[in-house]
Design a protein around this motif. Structure first.
Motif, PDB file in Angstrom:
ATOM      1  N   ASP A   1      -9.475  -0.296   6.917  1.00 18.51           N
ATOM      2  CA  ASP A   1      -9.089   1.104   7.098  1.00 18.51           C
ATOM      3  C   ASP A   1     -10.187   2.025   6.575  1.00 18.51           C
ATOM      4  N   PHE A   2     -10.223   3.211   7.135  1.00 14.49           N
ATOM      5  CA  PHE A   2     -11.215   4.200   6.716  1.00 14.49           C
ATOM      6  C   PHE A   2     -10.524   5.501   6.348  1.00 14.49           C
ATOM      7  N   ASP A   3      -9.441   5.368   5.565  1.00 15.68           N
ATOM      8  CA  ASP A   3      -8.671   6.518   5.110  1.00 15.68           C
ATOM      9  C   ASP A   3      -9.133   6.879   3.708  1.00 15.68           C
ATOM     10  N   TYR A   4     -10.190   7.660   3.627  1.00 12.23           N
ATOM     11  CA  TYR A   4     -10.761   7.985   2.338  1.00 12.23           C
ATOM     12  C   TYR A   4      -9.935   9.011   1.571  1.00 12.23           C
ATOM     13  N   ASP A   5      -8.955   9.614   2.244  1.00 10.90           N
ATOM     14  CA  ASP A   5      -8.100  10.604   1.591  1.00 10.90           C
ATOM     15  C   ASP A   5      -6.842   9.984   0.996  1.00 10.90           C
ATOM     16  N   MET A   6      -6.697   8.681   1.089  1.00  8.59           N
ATOM     17  CA  MET A   6      -5.508   7.991   0.581  1.00  8.59           C
ATOM     18  C   MET A   6      -5.842   7.229  -0.694  1.00  8.59           C
ATOM     19  N   PRO A   7      -4.902   7.187  -1.639  1.00  9.73           N
ATOM     20  CA  PRO A   7      -5.148   6.368  -2.839  1.00  9.73           C
ATOM     21  C   PRO A   7      -5.121   4.881  -2.476  1.00  9.73           C
ATOM     22  N   THR A   8      -5.988   4.097  -3.096  1.00  3.77           N
ATOM     23  CA  THR A   8      -6.034   2.662  -2.801  1.00  3.77           C
ATOM     24  C   THR A   8      -4.876   1.913  -3.458  1.00  3.77           C
ATOM     25  N   ASP A   9      -4.313   2.492  -4.511  1.00  4.42           N
ATOM     26  CA  ASP A   9      -3.141   1.931  -5.178  1.00  4.42           C
ATOM     27  C   ASP A   9      -2.107   3.036  -5.343  1.00  4.42           C
ATOM     28  N   ILE A  10      -0.846   2.667  -5.285  1.00  5.85           N
ATOM     29  CA  ILE A  10       0.242   3.600  -5.572  1.00  5.85           C
ATOM     30  C   ILE A  10       1.147   2.929  -6.597  1.00  5.85           C
ATOM     31  N   LEU A  11       1.536   3.682  -7.614  1.00  4.88           N
ATOM     32  CA  LEU A  11       2.540   3.215  -8.555  1.00  4.88           C
ATOM     33  C   LEU A  11       3.819   3.990  -8.245  1.00  4.88           C
ATOM     34  N   LEU A  12       4.749   3.321  -7.610  1.00  4.72           N
ATOM     35  CA  LEU A  12       6.000   3.922  -7.161  1.00  4.72           C
ATOM     36  C   LEU A  12       7.094   3.586  -8.168  1.00  4.72           C
ATOM     37  N   GLU A  13       7.778   4.611  -8.652  1.00  2.54           N
ATOM     38  CA  GLU A  13       8.887   4.390  -9.569  1.00  2.54           C
ATOM     39  C   GLU A  13      10.193   4.649  -8.825  1.00  2.54           C
ATOM     40  N   THR A  14      11.062   3.648  -8.827  1.00  2.00           N
ATOM     41  CA  THR A  14      12.345   3.749  -8.148  1.00  2.00           C
ATOM     42  C   THR A  14      13.369   2.896  -8.877  1.00  2.00           C
ATOM     43  N   GLU A  15      14.576   3.412  -8.990  1.00  6.18           N
ATOM     44  CA  GLU A  15      15.676   2.678  -9.621  1.00  6.18           C
ATOM     45  C   GLU A  15      15.305   2.176 -11.018  1.00  6.18           C
ATOM     46  N   GLY A  16      14.447   2.916 -11.716  1.00  9.26           N
ATOM     47  CA  GLY A  16      14.041   2.529 -13.057  1.00  9.26           C
ATOM     48  C   GLY A  16      13.014   1.408 -13.109  1.00  9.26           C
ATOM     49  N   LYS A  17      12.435   1.067 -11.974  1.00 10.19           N
ATOM     50  CA  LYS A  17      11.433  -0.002 -11.887  1.00 10.19           C
ATOM     51  C   LYS A  17      10.104   0.572 -11.393  1.00 10.19           C
ATOM     52  N   LYS A  18       9.007  -0.079 -11.799  1.00 10.77           N
ATOM     53  CA  LYS A  18       7.675   0.331 -11.356  1.00 10.77           C
ATOM     54  C   LYS A  18       7.147  -0.668 -10.337  1.00 10.77           C
ATOM     55  N   LEU A  19       6.763  -0.144  -9.157  1.00  4.23           N
ATOM     56  CA  LEU A  19       6.214  -0.973  -8.086  1.00  4.23           C
ATOM     57  C   LEU A  19       4.751  -0.599  -7.899  1.00  4.23           C
ATOM     58  N   LEU A  20       3.874  -1.574  -7.997  1.00  2.00           N
ATOM     59  CA  LEU A  20       2.455  -1.371  -7.752  1.00  2.00           C
ATOM     60  C   LEU A  20       2.160  -1.794  -6.318  1.00  2.00           C
ATOM     61  N   LEU A  21       1.656  -0.848  -5.521  1.00  5.58           N
ATOM     62  CA  LEU A  21       1.329  -1.109  -4.118  1.00  5.58           C
ATOM     63  C   LEU A  21      -0.181  -1.096  -3.956  1.00  5.58           C
ATOM     64  N   THR A  22      -0.725  -2.140  -3.340  1.00  7.63           N
ATOM     65  CA  THR A  22      -2.161  -2.226  -3.077  1.00  7.63           C
ATOM     66  C   THR A  22      -2.389  -3.192  -1.926  1.00  7.63           C
ATOM     67  N   HIS A  23      -3.523  -3.073  -1.271  1.00 14.75           N
ATOM     68  CA  HIS A  23      -3.819  -4.047  -0.225  1.00 14.75           C
ATOM     69  C   HIS A  23      -4.238  -5.382  -0.845  1.00 14.75           C
ATOM     70  N   GLY A  24      -5.020  -5.307  -1.902  1.00  9.19           N
ATOM     71  CA  GLY A  24      -5.404  -6.517  -2.618  1.00  9.19           C
ATOM     72  C   GLY A  24      -6.879  -6.871  -2.547  1.00  9.19           C
ATOM     73  N   HIS A  25      -7.593  -6.351  -1.555  1.00  9.93           N
ATOM     74  CA  HIS A  25      -8.999  -6.722  -1.410  1.00  9.93           C
ATOM     75  C   HIS A  25      -9.838  -6.276  -2.605  1.00  9.93           C
ATOM     76  N   ARG A  26      -9.499  -5.166  -3.228  1.00  7.80           N
ATOM     77  CA  ARG A  26     -10.252  -4.680  -4.390  1.00  7.80           C
ATOM     78  C   ARG A  26     -10.016  -5.538  -5.629  1.00  7.80           C
ATOM     79  N   TYR A  27      -9.017  -6.407  -5.570  1.00  6.57           N
ATOM     80  CA  TYR A  27      -8.707  -7.313  -6.676  1.00  6.57           C
ATOM     81  C   TYR A  27      -9.033  -8.759  -6.319  1.00  6.57           C
ATOM     82  N   ASP A  28      -9.722  -8.949  -5.194  1.00  6.44           N
ATOM     83  CA  ASP A  28     -10.195 -10.273  -4.778  1.00  6.44           C
ATOM     84  C   ASP A  28      -9.053 -11.297  -4.713  1.00  6.44           C
TER      85      ASP A  28
END
Length: 159
Positions: free
Chosen positions: A60-87
């Protein structure tokens, strides 16, 4: 309780993605983990009533989007990432360290095209696989994630 449809690596397969979303009208949202984030934008137009969370992948070439999102829902933290930056194709150690630093309860990632559900360091790691170029015996795969204050449940499914 919140129900999320989790998909990654759609690589242009809008048809399969939209058919999966139609199967779960009770879902609260769709999480798209990249490779092709533009597919997610098209899906947003098709399903305006649905919440979407999108991170870009290595294709993807979406330079205006964060590569990771930390989403908080129902009292839980969800880390969203594609994974390539973490090998992630070489292992989950770097992503596991990121999850620890963020106190994530769930880590959602893609990139490998292989579905995966595993607990590591008290966090649930979920890779939905791929809806286009699956490396899972030819099955197109995605995940369902249920989050409630009492717990988290994930399962990978295939078409």
């Amino acid at each position: 309780m919140k129900l999320y449809i989790v998909m990654s690596d759609t690589h242009g397969d809008i048809f399969t993605a939209s058919e999966i979303i139609k199967m779960y009208p009770q879902a609260d949202g769709v999480i798209h983990l990249g490779d092709h984030s533009r597919d997610a934008r098209k899906l947003m137009a098709l399903f305006p009533e649905m919440e979407f969370y999108i991170v870009p992948g290595n294709c993807d070439f979406d330079y205006d989007m964060p590569t990771d999102i930390l989403l908080e829902t129902e009292g839980k933290k969800l880390l969203l990432t594609h994974g390539h930056r973490y090998d992630v194709k070489s292992g989950l150690v770097r992503l596991e360290n990121k999850a620890k630093n963020e106190n994530a309860d769930v880590v959602l990632f893609g990139h490998t095209h292989v579905p995966h559900v595993e607990y590591r360091s008290k966090a649930l790691f979920v890779n939905p696989g791929s809806l286009s170029y699956s490396r899972c015996a030819g099955r197109k795969t995605y995940a369902l994630l249920e989050v409630s204050p009492k717990g988290i449940e994930a399962r990978c499914l295939g078409t």
